[in-house]
Write a protein that holds these residues in place. Structure first.
Motif, PDB file in Angstrom:
ATOM      1  N   LYS A  47       0.483  11.688 -10.270  1.00 52.83           N
ATOM      2  CA  LYS A  47      -0.251  12.961 -10.252  1.00 52.83           C
ATOM      3  C   LYS A  47       0.699  14.144 -10.361  1.00 52.83           C
ATOM      4  N   ARG A  48       1.808  14.066  -9.647  1.00 48.47           N
ATOM      5  CA  ARG A  48       2.774  15.175  -9.693  1.00 48.47           C
ATOM      6  C   ARG A  48       3.379  15.313 -11.089  1.00 48.47           C
ATOM      7  N   MET A  49       3.691  14.186 -11.724  1.00 51.98           N
ATOM      8  CA  MET A  49       4.252  14.249 -13.070  1.00 51.98           C
ATOM      9  C   MET A  49       3.239  14.845 -14.051  1.00 51.98           C
ATOM     10  N   GLU A  50       1.968  14.532 -13.869  1.00 57.71           N
ATOM     11  CA  GLU A  50       0.936  15.104 -14.721  1.00 57.71           C
ATOM     12  C   GLU A  50       0.840  16.614 -14.496  1.00 57.71           C
ATOM     13  N   GLU A  51       0.916  17.043 -13.229  1.00 56.76           N
ATOM     14  CA  GLU A  51       0.882  18.477 -12.922  1.00 56.76           C
ATOM     15  C   GLU A  51       2.068  19.198 -13.549  1.00 56.76           C
ATOM     16  N   VAL A  52       3.241  18.607 -13.435  1.00 59.51           N
ATOM     17  CA  VAL A  52       4.449  19.220 -14.005  1.00 59.51           C
ATOM     18  C   VAL A  52       4.326  19.301 -15.525  1.00 59.51           C
ATOM     19  N   SER A  53       3.794  18.258 -16.125  1.00 58.48           N
ATOM     20  CA  SER A  53       3.617  18.250 -17.573  1.00 58.48           C
ATOM     21  C   SER A  53       2.640  19.349 -18.003  1.00 58.48           C
ATOM     22  N   ASN A  54       1.537  19.475 -17.289  1.00 56.59           N
ATOM     23  CA  ASN A  54       0.565  20.534 -17.610  1.00 56.59           C
ATOM     24  C   ASN A  54       1.168  21.915 -17.417  1.00 56.59           C
ATOM     25  N   LEU A  55       1.957  22.082 -16.364  1.00 59.00           N
ATOM     26  CA  LEU A  55       2.622  23.360 -16.127  1.00 59.00           C
ATOM     27  C   LEU A  55       3.587  23.688 -17.263  1.00 59.00           C
ATOM     28  N   ALA A  56       4.309  22.690 -17.732  1.00 61.50           N
ATOM     29  CA  ALA A  56       5.246  22.911 -18.839  1.00 61.50           C
ATOM     30  C   ALA A  56       4.507  23.338 -20.102  1.00 61.50           C
ATOM     31  N   VAL A  57       3.365  22.735 -20.365  1.00 63.72           N
ATOM     32  CA  VAL A  57       2.570  23.112 -21.542  1.00 63.72           C
ATOM     33  C   VAL A  57       2.101  24.555 -21.416  1.00 63.72           C
ATOM     34  N   ARG A  58       1.600  24.927 -20.231  1.00 64.46           N
ATOM     35  CA  ARG A  58       1.138  26.311 -20.027  1.00 64.46           C
ATOM     36  C   ARG A  58       2.285  27.310 -20.187  1.00 64.46           C
ATOM     37  N   LYS A  59       3.442  26.991 -19.612  1.00 64.99           N
ATOM     38  CA  LYS A  59       4.584  27.904 -19.711  1.00 64.99           C
ATOM     39  C   LYS A  59       5.050  28.034 -21.157  1.00 64.99           C
ATOM     40  N   ARG A  60       5.033  26.924 -21.883  1.00 64.74           N
ATOM     41  CA  ARG A  60       5.440  26.979 -23.292  1.00 64.74           C
ATOM     42  C   ARG A  60       4.494  27.881 -24.073  1.00 64.74           C
ATOM     43  N   GLN A  61       3.191  27.766 -23.798  1.00 66.91           N
ATOM     44  CA  GLN A  61       2.215  28.622 -24.481  1.00 66.91           C
ATOM     45  C   GLN A  61       2.426  30.088 -24.113  1.00 66.91           C
ATOM     46  N   GLU A  62       2.684  30.360 -22.836  1.00 63.91           N
ATOM     47  CA  GLU A  62       2.923  31.738 -22.404  1.00 63.91           C
ATOM     48  C   GLU A  62       4.161  32.316 -23.096  1.00 63.91           C
ATOM     49  N   LEU A  63       5.224  31.523 -23.144  1.00 64.83           N
ATOM     50  CA  LEU A  63       6.444  31.994 -23.801  1.00 64.83           C
ATOM     51  C   LEU A  63       6.218  32.228 -25.286  1.00 64.83           C
ATOM     52  N   GLN A  64       5.445  31.353 -25.923  1.00 65.19           N
ATOM     53  CA  GLN A  64       5.156  31.529 -27.349  1.00 65.19           C
ATOM     54  C   GLN A  64       4.362  32.810 -27.575  1.00 65.19           C
ATOM     55  N   GLU A  65       3.395  33.077 -26.700  1.00 67.24           N
ATOM     56  CA  GLU A  65       2.619  34.314 -26.816  1.00 67.24           C
ATOM     57  C   GLU A  65       3.503  35.542 -26.614  1.00 67.24           C
ATOM     58  N   GLN A  66       4.399  35.476 -25.642  1.00 66.72           N
ATOM     59  CA  GLN A  66       5.318  36.595 -25.406  1.00 66.72           C
ATOM     60  C   GLN A  66       6.229  36.805 -26.609  1.00 66.72           C
ATOM     61  N   LEU A  67       6.714  35.723 -27.179  1.00 64.56           N
ATOM     62  CA  LEU A  67       7.578  35.827 -28.350  1.00 64.56           C
ATOM     63  C   LEU A  67       6.822  36.430 -29.519  1.00 64.56           C
ATOM     64  N   PRO A  88       0.818  -1.225   0.000  1.00 63.35           N
ATOM     65  CA  PRO A  88       0.000   0.000   0.000  1.00 63.35           C
ATOM     66  C   PRO A  88       0.854   1.280   0.000  1.00 63.35           C
ATOM     67  N   ALA A  89       1.969   1.247   0.697  1.00 64.12           N
ATOM     68  CA  ALA A  89       2.838   2.432   0.736  1.00 64.12           C
ATOM     69  C   ALA A  89       3.397   2.724  -0.654  1.00 64.12           C
ATOM     70  N   PHE A  90       3.831   1.687  -1.357  1.00 68.36           N
ATOM     71  CA  PHE A  90       4.366   1.895  -2.701  1.00 68.36           C
ATOM     72  C   PHE A  90       3.260   2.351  -3.652  1.00 68.36           C
ATOM     73  N   GLN A  91       2.067   1.816  -3.491  1.00 70.12           N
ATOM     74  CA  GLN A  91       0.951   2.228  -4.341  1.00 70.12           C
ATOM     75  C   GLN A  91       0.630   3.705  -4.130  1.00 70.12           C
ATOM     76  N   ARG A  92       0.627   4.158  -2.873  1.00 71.32           N
ATOM     77  CA  ARG A  92       0.401   5.588  -2.598  1.00 71.32           C
ATOM     78  C   ARG A  92       1.497   6.436  -3.243  1.00 71.32           C
ATOM     79  N   PHE A  93       2.743   5.970  -3.096  1.00 61.42           N
ATOM     80  CA  PHE A  93       3.871   6.678  -3.706  1.00 61.42           C
ATOM     81  C   PHE A  93       3.691   6.763  -5.222  1.00 61.42           C
ATOM     82  N   ALA A  94       3.295   5.660  -5.839  1.00 59.75           N
ATOM     83  CA  ALA A  94       3.125   5.633  -7.294  1.00 59.75           C
ATOM     84  C   ALA A  94       2.014   6.581  -7.740  1.00 59.75           C
TER      85      ALA A  94
END
Length: 71
Positions: free
Chosen positions: A38-58, A27-33
């Motif tokens: 979820k964190r990797m998905e959040e980071v991925s979404n953040l990267a997409v948003r930042k890329r879009q923001e940078l493209q708009e600024q450019l 159960p501990a490993f399952q919680r960790f996984a």
């Protein structure tokens, strides 16, 4: 020589199965996984948003540069 390689592969397989089964039933490993996933998905979404923001600024900077160049 080849027999040693076979024994090594069998041992590796058995150890791998034991580790996988132990982690899969932990159960501990399952919680960790789940948290990690979820964190990797959040980071991925953040990267997409930042890329879009940078493209708009450019794009805005290029438009400003072009408009100043025409004047």
């Amino acid at each position: 020589m080849a027999g040693g390689n076979f024994v090594g592969r069998v041992i590796s397989y058995v150890v791998n199965e034991l580790v996988v089964n132990t982690l899969a039933n932990s159960p501990a490993f399952q919680r960790f996984a789940v948290r990690t996933s979820k964190r990797m998905e959040e980071v991925s979404n953040l990267a997409v948003r930042k890329r879009q923001e940078l493209q708009e600024q450019l794009n805005e900077s290029l438009r400003n540069f072009e408009s100043q160049k025409k004047q």
